[in-house]
Design a protein around this motif. Structure first.
Motif, PDB file in Angstrom:
ATOM      1  N   SER A 109      -6.402  13.260  -3.969  1.00  0.00           N
ATOM      2  CA  SER A 109      -6.609  12.090  -3.113  1.00  0.00           C
ATOM      3  C   SER A 109      -5.273  11.430  -2.773  1.00  0.00           C
ATOM      4  CB  SER A 109      -7.590  11.105  -3.742  1.00  0.00           C
ATOM      5  OG  SER A 109      -7.005  10.470  -4.858  1.00  0.00           O
ATOM      6  N   ALA A 110      -4.322  11.474  -3.704  1.00  0.00           N
ATOM      7  CA  ALA A 110      -2.995  10.910  -3.396  1.00  0.00           C
ATOM      8  C   ALA A 110      -2.318  11.731  -2.299  1.00  0.00           C
ATOM      9  CB  ALA A 110      -2.129  10.893  -4.664  1.00  0.00           C
ATOM     10  N   ILE A 111      -2.421  13.052  -2.387  1.00  0.00           N
ATOM     11  CA  ILE A 111      -1.804  13.925  -1.364  1.00  0.00           C
ATOM     12  C   ILE A 111      -2.502  13.722  -0.014  1.00  0.00           C
ATOM     13  CG2 ILE A 111      -1.359  16.332  -0.700  1.00  0.00           C
ATOM     14  CD1 ILE A 111      -1.217  16.948  -3.786  1.00  0.00           C
ATOM     15  N   GLU A 112      -3.829  13.654  -0.049  1.00  0.00           N
ATOM     16  CA  GLU A 112      -4.590  13.410   1.193  1.00  0.00           C
ATOM     17  C   GLU A 112      -4.212  12.075   1.822  1.00  0.00           C
ATOM     18  OE1 GLU A 112      -6.206  15.253   3.075  1.00  0.00           O
ATOM     19  OE2 GLU A 112      -6.729  16.988   1.830  1.00  0.00           O
ATOM     20  N   ALA A 113      -3.958  11.079   0.988  1.00  0.00           N
ATOM     21  CA  ALA A 113      -3.589   9.756   1.512  1.00  0.00           C
ATOM     22  C   ALA A 113      -2.250   9.818   2.246  1.00  0.00           C
ATOM     23  CB  ALA A 113      -3.538   8.730   0.377  1.00  0.00           C
ATOM     24  N   ILE A 114      -1.344  10.672   1.776  1.00  0.00           N
ATOM     25  CA  ILE A 114      -0.062  10.854   2.482  1.00  0.00           C
ATOM     26  C   ILE A 114      -0.320  11.478   3.860  1.00  0.00           C
ATOM     27  CG2 ILE A 114       2.079  12.231   2.508  1.00  0.00           C
ATOM     28  CD1 ILE A 114       2.331   9.902   0.651  1.00  0.00           C
ATOM     29  N   PHE A 115      -1.176  12.509   3.895  1.00  0.00           N
ATOM     30  CA  PHE A 115      -1.492  13.149   5.180  1.00  0.00           C
ATOM     31  C   PHE A 115      -2.202  12.176   6.125  1.00  0.00           C
ATOM     32  CE2 PHE A 115      -1.446  17.384   2.782  1.00  0.00           C
ATOM     33  CZ  PHE A 115      -0.180  17.711   3.255  1.00  0.00           C
ATOM     34  N   ALA A 116      -3.022  11.315   5.572  1.00  0.00           N
ATOM     35  CA  ALA A 116      -3.719  10.333   6.412  1.00  0.00           C
ATOM     36  C   ALA A 116      -2.730   9.337   7.009  1.00  0.00           C
ATOM     37  CB  ALA A 116      -4.787   9.605   5.588  1.00  0.00           C
ATOM     38  N   ALA A 117      -1.718   8.960   6.212  1.00  0.00           N
ATOM     39  CA  ALA A 117      -0.740   7.976   6.681  1.00  0.00           C
ATOM     40  C   ALA A 117       0.270   8.617   7.641  1.00  0.00           C
ATOM     41  CB  ALA A 117      -0.006   7.356   5.491  1.00  0.00           C
ATOM     42  N   ALA A 118       0.513   9.913   7.490  1.00  0.00           N
ATOM     43  CA  ALA A 118       1.502  10.621   8.330  1.00  0.00           C
ATOM     44  C   ALA A 118       0.913  11.959   8.753  1.00  0.00           C
ATOM     45  CB  ALA A 118       2.795  10.820   7.536  1.00  0.00           C
ATOM     46  N   PRO A 119       0.023  11.938   9.772  1.00  0.00           N
ATOM     47  CA  PRO A 119      -0.701  13.156  10.176  1.00  0.00           C
ATOM     48  C   PRO A 119       0.231  14.318  10.547  1.00  0.00           C
ATOM     49  CG  PRO A 119      -1.615  11.216  11.257  1.00  0.00           C
ATOM     50  CD  PRO A 119      -0.370  10.765  10.560  1.00  0.00           C
TER      51      PRO A 119
END
Ligand SMILES: [Zn+2]
Length: 313
Positions: free
Chosen positions: A46-56
């Motif tokens: 979820s932490a890694i996904e949150a990075i992708f969500a913030a910087a697509p």
């Protein structure tokens, strides 16, 4: 771009790190350390996904994911063995799981090794091939970078520099040994030393800042030192001497090109760096020990994220 993930017993911090070592995105989630292995991995995902969500744009640009995890671990296979503060993971193949979930190469190492590598690649150790990295905080950690690579030893357990004994009659360390530099000069040790000196009721800015003697922490000693408090100076003089003895041993063993010091207690000790360097030849047979630069780390609280990202270089 690479992603660095810093896993602790209670939180997971992840960051997006560019080619210069700058952290351009950062997130933090709770770690699920006491549940199943999958729940623990879910927190990391979820932490890694949150990075992708913030910087697509990162989803296509990221070339690797590095992870710092509490040890013991096997950095060669990317397996977390059995950290006391991560009971969810026993022989957990963290690197393989991350590769499977995100489709990019993943690397795992402990935080001090990784932070040392980040300092050599992007931070205060740049331009040096061999660096000794020390992190001073709640514990004392170390990393040895040889030829711009982490030195792991036979099983990945090398560079436990914080558990080098400097006084065998000293206090028992959390690791079970006696008189480790960690037991004598970490943040809690600084607080205990101050409490011991103030137990007789002497007046000091340290106790004013802390409220009570029991509440004294290393930060209060550091702040009082900055305000000219005599007891705080006495405490930090002693800590500086202990660190000098320790660094003397390290220099005799490794003769690094540079010593980089990070961690929460590093800034408090930085006024002593010049003095430590100057007195190092007294605690080393290396008569050119004073030439070895002793410098503050570039990375502070983000050392784990930068370090994890550095593993992907
Ligand atoms: Zn120890």
């Amino acid at each position: 771009m690479r992603i660095g993930v810093d896993i602790g017993g209670t939180k997971v911090a992840a960051g997006l790190v560019d080619a210069t070592g700058a952290i351009t995105q950062k997130v933090r989630v709770s770690m699920v350390s006491a549940g199943t292995a999958a729940a623990g991995f879910g927190a990391v995902s979820s932490a890694i996904e949150a990075i992708f969500a913030a910087a697509p744009e990162a989803r296509a640009a990221v070339t690797g994911i590095g992870l710092c995890s509490p040890g013991p671990l096997d950095p060669k296979r990317g397996v977390v063995i059995n950290p006391p503060n991560l009971p969810c993971w026993r022989g957990f193949p963290l690197a393989a799981e991350v590769e499977r979930a995100f489709g990019v190469p993943a690397r795992v190492d402990n935080d001090a090794n990784a932070a040392g590598l980040a300092e050599v690649l992007w931070g205060s150790g740049q331009g040096n091939a061999s660096v000794f990295y020390a992190t001073l905080g709640t514990g004392i950690g170390a990393g040895i970078i040889f030829d711009r690579k982490i030195y792991h030893g036979r099983t990945g357990s090398a560079a436990e520099g914080g558990h080098v004994t400097v006084d065998y009659r000293g206090p028992r360390c959390g690791c079970g040994k006696f008189g480790c530099i960690e037991a004598l000069a970490s943040g809690p040790a600084i607080a205990r030393l101050a409490q011991g000196k103030l137990a007789g009721g002497a007046s000091s800015r340290i106790v004013e800042l802390a409220g009570t003697l029991d509440a004294v922490r290393a930060e209060h000693v550091g702040q009082a030192f900055g305000e000219g408090d005599a007891v705080a100076k006495e405490v930090l003089d002693e800590i500086a001497l202990l660190l000098t003895v320790w660094f003397g041993n390290i220099v005799d063993l490794l003769e690094p090109d540079c010593i980089v010091v990070g961690g929460g207690v590093a800034a408090m000790m930085s006024p002593y760096f010049e003095h430590i360097s100057a007195t190092l030849p007294k605690w080393s047979i290396n008569q050119r020990a004073a030439e070895i630069p002793l410098v503050m780390a570039r990375y502070g609280a983000d050392a784990g994220i930068a370090g994890a990202a550095a593993l992907c270089e």
